[in-house]
Design a protein around this motif. Structure first.
Motif, PDB file in Angstrom:
ATOM      1  N   PHE A   1       9.336  -2.298  -4.962  1.00 11.57           N
ATOM      2  CA  PHE A   1       8.309  -1.397  -5.468  1.00 11.57           C
ATOM      3  C   PHE A   1       6.912  -1.988  -5.280  1.00 11.57           C
ATOM      4  O   PHE A   1       5.973  -1.285  -4.896  1.00 11.57           O
ATOM      5  N   GLU A   2       6.779  -3.282  -5.535  1.00 13.64           N
ATOM      6  CA  GLU A   2       5.475  -3.934  -5.405  1.00 13.64           C
ATOM      7  C   GLU A   2       4.949  -3.840  -3.967  1.00 13.64           C
ATOM      8  O   GLU A   2       3.762  -3.575  -3.745  1.00 13.64           O
ATOM      9  N   VAL A   3       5.830  -4.024  -2.999  1.00 12.33           N
ATOM     10  CA  VAL A   3       5.430  -3.915  -1.591  1.00 12.33           C
ATOM     11  C   VAL A   3       4.942  -2.491  -1.304  1.00 12.33           C
ATOM     12  O   VAL A   3       3.881  -2.290  -0.707  1.00 12.33           O
ATOM     13  N   GLU A   4       5.714  -1.503  -1.732  1.00 14.83           N
ATOM     14  CA  GLU A   4       5.332  -0.108  -1.494  1.00 14.83           C
ATOM     15  C   GLU A   4       4.041   0.245  -2.219  1.00 14.83           C
ATOM     16  O   GLU A   4       3.166   0.924  -1.677  1.00 14.83           O
ATOM     17  N   PHE A   5       3.893  -0.216  -3.453  1.00 16.28           N
ATOM     18  CA  PHE A   5       2.684   0.052  -4.247  1.00 16.28           C
ATOM     19  C   PHE A   5       1.459  -0.551  -3.576  1.00 16.28           C
ATOM     20  O   PHE A   5       0.412   0.093  -3.466  1.00 16.28           O
ATOM     21  N   ASN A   6       1.580  -1.775  -3.095  1.00 19.33           N
ATOM     22  CA  ASN A   6       0.457  -2.438  -2.433  1.00 19.33           C
ATOM     23  C   ASN A   6       0.110  -1.812  -1.088  1.00 19.33           C
ATOM     24  O   ASN A   6      -0.997  -1.997  -0.584  1.00 19.33           O
TER      25      ASN A   6
END
Length: 185
Positions: A71-76
């Motif tokens: 999720f963090e990768v997609e959010f960033n």
């Protein structure tokens, strides 16, 4: 008073215009509101795995961490993320704000957010008198023969609830008012 009455019945566009006029004509208010909005948009964000109970297994904790990392990768990777968060944060003033999610499907196993498009707050209404459902209302031509003008559907507009995963609506409860006008404005 007309703008407040319309807003109380779910049609928010005159109310939003009134709040815009207030910001244009009162530099003090504009400075305070913008500081609050920009403070949220420029904040640091961290993604944490889900908090699991003491009885969770190591495998469940690994899955929670893996999902948080993905999720963090997609959010960033959301294009213009700071600007989009700032646009959502204007709900603190207007009561409701929204973005349209544009999805991409680059591989057979994955969907990702390709872009988020701003929806002006005056187009977001709770116009159905029998519910608090959110509608996106196109203020262009409506009626017979105007289908080419846009996505307005029916009297109330485009029902957000019929398109799960298509819209991101932010409606904070700040002052305990009805959701039609519950913002600092």
């Amino acid at each position: 008073s007309s703008a407040f009455r319309l807003c109380n019945s779910g049609w928010r566009y005159q109310y939003v215009d009134l709040l815009d006029e207030l910001l244009e004509n009162d530099p003090d208010t504009r400075a305070v509101v913008r500081a609050r909005i920009l403070g949220v948009a420029c904040g640091r964000y961290s993604v944490e795995p889900a908090i699991l109970g003491d009885d969770a297994s190591d495998a469940e904790r690994e899955i929670a961490q893996k999902l948080a990392n993905e999720f963090e990768v997609e959010f960033n990777n959301i294009p213009f993320r700071t600007q989009r968060i700032q646009q959502l944060a204007w709900a603190d003033w207007y009561g409701i704000s929204g973005l349209e999610i544009k999805w991409a499907h680059p591989s057979a196993s994955k969907w990702e957010v390709a872009d988020l498009s701003f929806i002006h707050s005056r187009r977001i209404n709770l116009s159905n008198p029998t519910s608090w459902d959110v509608y996106i209302y196109d203020q262009g031509l409506v009626g017979p023969g105007s289908e080419y003008m846009g996505p307005t559907v029916g009297v109330y507009g485009l029902p957000v609830s019929k398109y799960p995963g298509k819209f991101l609506i932010h409606s904070p409860s700040l002052s305990g008012q009805y959701p039609t006008r519950d913002g600092e404005g």
